[in-house]
Structure formats: structure tokens, C-alpha cells
Enzyme design. Structure first.
Site, mmCIF file in Angstrom:
data_model
loop_
_atom_site.group_PDB
_atom_site.id
_atom_site.type_symbol
_atom_site.label_atom_id
_atom_site.label_comp_id
_atom_site.label_asym_id
_atom_site.label_seq_id
_atom_site.Cartn_x
_atom_site.Cartn_y
_atom_site.Cartn_z
ATOM 1 N N GLU A 258 -12.193 11.133 -8.867
ATOM 2 C CA GLU A 258 -13.319 11.671 -9.768
ATOM 3 C C GLU A 258 -14.410 10.377 -9.709
ATOM 4 O OE1 GLU A 258 -14.840 11.563 -12.914
ATOM 5 O OE2 GLU A 258 -13.351 11.900 -14.213
ATOM 6 N N CYS A 295 -16.985 10.192 -18.482
ATOM 7 C CA CYS A 295 -17.598 10.746 -17.209
ATOM 8 C C CYS A 295 -18.208 12.123 -17.687
ATOM 9 C CB CYS A 295 -16.619 10.815 -16.152
ATOM 10 S SG CYS A 295 -14.838 11.183 -16.842
HETATM 11 P P1 NAP Z 1 -14.721 0.941 -10.067
HETATM 12 O O1 NAP Z 1 -15.757 -0.403 -9.651
HETATM 13 O O2 NAP Z 1 -14.978 2.222 -9.226
HETATM 14 O O3 NAP Z 1 -13.331 0.473 -9.873
HETATM 15 C C1 NAP Z 1 -12.138 1.450 -9.967
HETATM 16 C C2 NAP Z 1 -11.095 0.700 -9.361
HETATM 17 O O4 NAP Z 1 -11.285 0.694 -8.007
HETATM 18 C C3 NAP Z 1 -10.836 -0.774 -9.574
HETATM 19 O O5 NAP Z 1 -9.149 -0.922 -9.718
HETATM 20 C C4 NAP Z 1 -11.328 -1.292 -8.466
HETATM 21 O O6 NAP Z 1 -10.654 -2.762 -8.301
HETATM 22 C C5 NAP Z 1 -11.090 -0.387 -7.441
HETATM 23 N N1 NAP Z 1 -11.966 -0.455 -6.330
HETATM 24 C C6 NAP Z 1 -13.287 -0.583 -6.471
HETATM 25 N N2 NAP Z 1 -14.044 -0.601 -5.203
HETATM 26 C C7 NAP Z 1 -13.036 -0.454 -4.460
HETATM 27 C C8 NAP Z 1 -12.967 -0.505 -2.931
HETATM 28 N N3 NAP Z 1 -14.118 -0.577 -2.078
HETATM 29 N N4 NAP Z 1 -11.606 -0.327 -2.266
HETATM 30 C C9 NAP Z 1 -10.670 -0.222 -2.961
HETATM 31 N N5 NAP Z 1 -10.723 -0.418 -4.299
HETATM 32 C C10 NAP Z 1 -11.653 -0.516 -4.814
HETATM 33 O O7 NAP Z 1 -14.765 1.421 -11.626
HETATM 34 P P2 NAP Z 1 -14.508 0.548 -12.531
HETATM 35 O O8 NAP Z 1 -14.390 -0.839 -12.711
HETATM 36 O O9 NAP Z 1 -13.735 1.325 -13.629
HETATM 37 O O10 NAP Z 1 -16.226 0.527 -13.541
HETATM 38 C C11 NAP Z 1 -17.470 0.370 -12.797
HETATM 39 C C12 NAP Z 1 -18.121 1.417 -12.986
HETATM 40 O O11 NAP Z 1 -17.477 2.561 -12.442
HETATM 41 C C13 NAP Z 1 -18.917 1.773 -13.886
HETATM 42 O O12 NAP Z 1 -19.986 0.854 -14.417
HETATM 43 C C14 NAP Z 1 -19.143 3.178 -13.932
HETATM 44 O O13 NAP Z 1 -20.387 3.359 -13.135
HETATM 45 C C15 NAP Z 1 -18.171 3.844 -13.056
HETATM 46 N N6 NAP Z 1 -16.992 4.539 -13.490
HETATM 47 C C16 NAP Z 1 -17.143 5.742 -13.667
HETATM 48 C C17 NAP Z 1 -16.178 6.551 -14.214
HETATM 49 C C18 NAP Z 1 -16.310 8.137 -14.216
HETATM 50 O O14 NAP Z 1 -17.041 8.781 -14.770
HETATM 51 N N7 NAP Z 1 -15.615 8.632 -13.085
HETATM 52 C C19 NAP Z 1 -15.187 5.931 -14.785
HETATM 53 C C20 NAP Z 1 -15.236 4.760 -14.894
HETATM 54 C C21 NAP Z 1 -16.070 3.811 -14.219
HETATM 55 P P3 NAP Z 1 -11.181 -4.117 -8.782
HETATM 56 O O15 NAP Z 1 -11.625 -3.877 -10.163
HETATM 57 O O16 NAP Z 1 -10.021 -4.875 -8.633
HETATM 58 O O17 NAP Z 1 -12.245 -4.393 -7.908
#
Ligand code: NAP
Length: 522
Positions: A258, A295
Site C-alpha cells: 500500500e 495515506c
Molecule cells: P518507506 O521509506 O517506504 O519505508 C518503509 C519500510 O520499508 C522501512 O522499514 C524501510 O526500511 C523499508 N524500505 C525502504 N526502502 C526499501 C527498499 N528499497 N528495500 C527494502 N526495504 C525498504 O516509508 P517510511 O519510512 O514509512 O516513510 C518515508 C515516506 O514514505 C514518507 O515520507 C511517505 O512519503 C511515505 N509513506 C507513505 C505511506 C502511505 O501512505 N502508504 C505511509 C507511510 C509513509 P528502513 O527505514 O530501514 O530504510
């Protein structure tokens, strides 16, 4: 007490030498505990334990699994105060939100338990017309599931959140990749799950929790041959990277990602004429709820140029300026918010509606709304991007035709909303509303998109890029369908058939027998 270690099944383990701390964004300082990232060997040990546990866990009756889920809810409640305290410290989210999300999480576990006790979720189908083979089908679990905790819901979309609850309900063991922003919350929640597993006689390995600072632990999990499916909530970048990784395995597996959305709101003329001030107040609240870190945040409001639209925009701006900004989940997410907002604000041809100019404490997110013309929006895809935080774009279309074009350009979304005050207007805009419906997982009438009910009929999903698979939901009881696959038993002996498929219907569930739904025996 937080140990900072991983749960490899029931065993606490911290063999690695990479450590990290979590951060209190409100206090702007690190929290006390030191977490040890899981090593490759620990990931492997957790997956091997889960694969062995699967053989036992999938044999547990629905009543036994329900008992496990209820016990998790009880164990969480037994440690509620400590859990909420660390949740607030690691997320900056306020007390009301910690109470609400906690109740949602225990409620969700109990809802899946109720679903299991009722039993019809296995979708039993029996086809045995005269002179044909006797074929009986039901859903069975896949095997170990990797769950990525979400940053923005430390309880409800993380360690014991919807992905975990639905996977455990299906009969699949779960390995959580704890979100590094709230590793302490993750450990305490894991402790409750492990206690519940022991109390209810579940096999060691039915649940594991792995700490990580970077992306490697998650990558190892997804690549491990004994992981059979993945649940993820987060960014488009990470969601698509994991989907690709899973597809490139020798045995590809499903990733249910998601990945967010801008959640278009179609403000029809009658709504703004009759209740413009009301909607301006509602939407100021919705845009800033949870500091915009939902989201389902309304990132795009669409209307047709009129005095009523101008007045709505003005009121929305006034309301937003009067709201105090709040703290974001982490310095990283706050920086990301500023960076993605700046990218949009570097474009030509928008009008500032409202921005909060006052001083704010570190890590706080200032709300902002801009307007663009329909023509500008159509030409410039930068205005279509999700800005994760309290930011929204109002698109002023010159007429219905331009509004229809704008809607046709939108990518898949979690939600779409229609605001309306006159029923006859709905038929005038029927084609436009139909386009919106084709784009979204949930279509909402006269409300705000923030707030996702956990119930049987909920779809929290939608066409790509809102999710990686539009057929499924990550919220609500049908979320369990992500972790199961159908098996048909052909001419199978009664004694060896699963309970759900036996002639006498011992579970009393609703079954499709020769195209008729019934709870009768055969
Ligand atoms: P994220 O960067 O997507 O990370 C989520 C999880 O996935 C973290 O545990 C991260 O690990 C891991 N991850 C990230 N890139 C990866 C890759 N290439 N391969 C394997 N694992 C990976 O999200 P976030 O840390 O929650 O927040 C950052 C951004 O995500 C926000 O600024 C926002 O834009 C978006 N977000 C969207 C939603 C939504 O609406 N669905 C919810 C939350 C966040 P690490 O943190 O250990 O690197």
C-alpha cells in the site's frame, strides 16, 4: 523493559554489531534504548522457525487461532500504559491518537477472531452434480509472511497491525521487519504477541520481530525462499523496489504494497454553494489530521471555477491559518515533506492560498494549500505528486469538460470523494463520477477521506500506484484473502476432508453447494 533485541520466535537475540536508537521528534532527542539490527543468520533463523511453525500452525482450528488473536489483544491491554508511552515518544503523536490507535489495534485483532469463530471466511464451495466428479474447494494459507511495519501507524499498521492480524488469522506465521522509527514500540508489542503465543500453545516461530536500521534486513526477508508473501505500507519507492525484488526471485511471491495516494475530492457546485463554509472547516481538519501523515489525506480538491469555489478556497485558507501546526513523525519525514513541497512550489503558475508562517518547534510540519488552474494541472505532472504531510492542491477547472480531463489523467488512488448537495446534480456529473470510481478503491459521499473503518466491507486499496494489487485490501476482514490460496479436493474421502468441506458441515458455516449458498449439510 526494552532490551533492543530481536525476537527469533520466542528467543531474544542480538548477535549483530550494528546498533541504532529511535528518536523523539517532539523532544527533538534520541530515546534511551539501543537496538541491535538483525544479522543475515538471525533473519534465516527466524524464517526457518516460521517455516517449521507453519506445519503446526496451519493445523490449528479457527477457534484456536481466534483464541491466540484474543490473547494478543489481552496481553497488549495488560501493558497498555507502557506501550502508549513509548508509542508517543517514538512518533510524536498525541495522547488521543495513541488511545484511538491502540483501541483500533485490539479491536482489529478481536474482529479477526470473531471472523474465525464464525468460520465462513474459508469460502467453501462444493460442486457434485449427478454423474460428475465431487469437487470441494476452500482457501488455505500460503506459508510464512513478511510484514513491513509502517512509520505512520506504530500500532495499527505495524507489529500487531492489520497485516499481522490477518496473516495470523489465515494460518500463516509472521515475521515483522520492525520500522526503525518505532523499534521500541515494536519490541513491546512483540513481547505481548510472544506471551500470547505461549499461553495459547502456538508453535515457536509463529511470530518473529526483526530490528533494522537500513533496508538490508527487509531485502533478505523478501529474498528468502521460505517467505511466501509480503505485506507492506509505505512509500512508492520502497513498495515498488520490494515488488520487483519478489518478482525476480526464482520463485516469485506476491507483495501486497500500500503505497499512498492523493485522494481526489470532487467538490460539485451544489456542495460549495449550499455548504461551502462547512466543507472548508471539515477539510482544514482533514488536511491537518495526524499532521497530514495519513495515506488517505486529501491532497487534491477539484472544482469548477465559480464564486462559491473562490469563497470555499478563501475559508479553507483562513481555517488552515488558524490551526496550530503539529509535530511530524521524524526529522527525516519532516525533511522529506519540505523537499517534496518545495518541488511542487518550484513550478510555475500556482496561487498561494494559505501557508503557516509562524515560528514552529523542530520537526513540526507547516500546513499549506495552493490552487492551480485545470490547464496547468493537466500540463504539469508535478502537481499530481503525493506530498506526505499537511499539503493540498485545489484545482480550479474552467468547466465540466476540463474537470473530466483532469480526472482521466489521475493515477490509481485509495479513495475518491464526492461532495454534493442536490441529487439531480449527480446525474449531470454521472460520467465524471464514474471515471473517479474507476480510479479508486473506496468512493465516499459527502465526508472526508481520512478515517478508515475496520469492517468486513472496507476496501483500503486501489489501482496501481495506490497499491501493487487492486484486488485486495489491507484494512478490514477481507485483508485475510491476501494470505490464502484456493485448493480443490477431488473425490476425496470424507474422513480426510477438512472440517469446512465435510458433508455434515460440522462448523455450521455458509457454503456454496451446487451454486446455492446454505449452512445445510449435504
Ligand atoms: P518507506 O521509506 O517506504 O519505508 C518503509 C519500510 O520499508 C522501512 O522499514 C524501510 O526500511 C523499508 N524500505 C525502504 N526502502 C526499501 C527498499 N528499497 N528495500 C527494502 N526495504 C525498504 O516509508 P517510511 O519510512 O514509512 O516513510 C518515508 C515516506 O514514505 C514518507 O515520507 C511517505 O512519503 C511515505 N509513506 C507513505 C505511506 C502511505 O501512505 N502508504 C505511509 C507511510 C509513509 P528502513 O527505514 O530501514 O530504510
Amino acid at each position: 523493559m526494552i532490551t533492543g533485541k530481536n525476537y527469533i520466535g520466542e528467543e531474544l537475540s542480538g548477535k549483530g554489531d550494528v546498533t541504532f536508537k529511535t528518536f523523539d521528534p517532539k523532544e527533538n532527542k534520541e530515546t534511551a534504548a539501543i537496538f541491535t539490527e538483525a544479522t543475515t543468520q538471525e533473519v534465516d533463523a527466524a524464517v526457518e522457525k516460521a517455516a517449521a511453525a507453519f506445519k503446526v500452525y496451519k493445523q490449528k482450528s479457527d477457534a484456536e487461532k481466534a483464541g491466540f488473536l484474543e490473547a494478543i489483544a489481552e496481553e497488549l491491554e495488560a501493558n497498555a500504559e507502557a506501550l502508549k508511552e513509548i508509542y508517543r515518544a517514538e512518533s510524536g503523536l498525541p495522547e488521543g491518537r495513541s488511545n484511538g490507535e491502540f483501541a483500533r489495534t485490539t479491536g482489529q485483532l478481536r474482529a479477526f477472531a470473531t471472523m474465525l469463530k464464525e468460520g465462513s471466511w474459508v469460502e467453501a464451495i462444493i460442486s457434485n452434480p449427478e454423474g460428475k466428479p465431487d469437487i470441494r474447494r476452500m482457501q488455505v494459507p500460503f506459508g510464512p509472511v513478511a510484514v513491513f511495519g509502517a512509520s505512520n501507524f506504530p500500532f495499527a499498521f505495524s507489529t500487531a497491525g492489520g497485516d499481522t492480524a490477518s496473516a495470523l488469522a489465515s494460518g500463516s506465521p509472521v515475521i515483522v521487519k520492525s520500522h526503525p522509527l518505532h523499534a521500541g514500540t515494536g519490541e513491546l508489542v512483540s513481547e505481548a504477541i510472544i506471551k500470547a503465543a505461549k499461553k495459547t500453545g502456538m508453535p515457536d516461530g509463529v511470530f518473529s520481530n526483526l530490528n533494522s536500521k537500513g533496508i538490508e534486513v527487509g531485502e533478505w526477508m523478501v529474498k528468502h525462499p521460505k517467505i511466501k508473501a509480503v505485506g507492506f505500507t509505505g512509500s512508492y519507492k520502497a513498495g515498488t523496489a520490494l515488488t520487483k525484488l519478489a518478482a525476480d526471485r526464482p520463485e516469485p511471491i506476491p507483495v501486497y504494497a500500500e503505497m499512498g495516494s492523493i485522494n481526489p475530492v470532487l467538490a460539485l457546485p451544489s456542495a460549495l454553494e449550499a455548504k461551502g463554509d462547512f466543507w472548508a472547516e471539515q477539510y482544514a481538519g482533514s488536511i491537518t489530521a495526524g499532521c497530514g501523515q495519513f495515506c488517505t489525506n486529501p491532497g487534491l480538491i477539484l472544482g469548477i471555477e465559480s464564486a462559491a469555489l473562490d469563497s470555499f478556497v478563501e475559508k479553507l485558507g483562513e481555517n488552515l491559518s488558524n490551526l496550530a501546526p503539529s509535530v511530524m513523525l521524524s526529522p527525516g519525514i519532516q525533511n522529506q515533506y519540505e523537499a517534496s513541497k518545495s518541488e511542487v512550489l518550484a513550478q510555475e503558475g500556482y496561487t498561494e492560498v494559505s501557508k503557516y508562517d509562524g515560528e514552529v518547534a523542530p520537526n513540526f510540519g507547516r500546513q499549506q494549500v495552493i490552487t492551480v488552474s485545470g490547464a496547468n494541472f493537466l500540463q504539469n505532472k508535478n502537481f499530481h505528486k503525493e506530498v506526505f504531510g499537511p499539503f493540498s492542491v485545489v484545482v480550479k477547472c474552467k468547466d465540466k469538460t476540463e474537470l473530466a480531463e483532469v480526472l482521466q489523467q489521475l493515477e490509481g488512488q485509495l479513495t475518491g470523494t464526492v461532495l454534493n448537495s442536490e441529487e439531480k446534480e449527480l446525474s449531470e456529473f454521472a460520467t465524471i463520477i464514474d471515471t473517479l470510481t474507476d480510479t479508486v478503491g473506496r468512493i465516499i459521499y459527502n465526508s472526508v477521506p481520512t478515517g478508515v473503518e475496520v469492517c468486513a466491507a472496507m476496501t483500503h486499496g486501489g489501482p496501481f500506484p495506490a497499491t501493487s494489487n487492486a484486488k485486495f485490501t489491507s484494512v478490514g476482514l477481507t485483508a485475510v484473502q491476501r494470505w490464502v490460496r484456493p485448493v480443490s479436493f477431488q473425490d476425496w474421502p470424507q474422513a480426510l476432508l477438512p472440517q469446512a468441506l465435510k458433508d455434515e458441515n460440522p462448523l455450521g458455516i455458509l457454503r456454496n453447494i451446487n451454486n446455492k449458498y446454505t449452512t445445510d449439510s449435504l
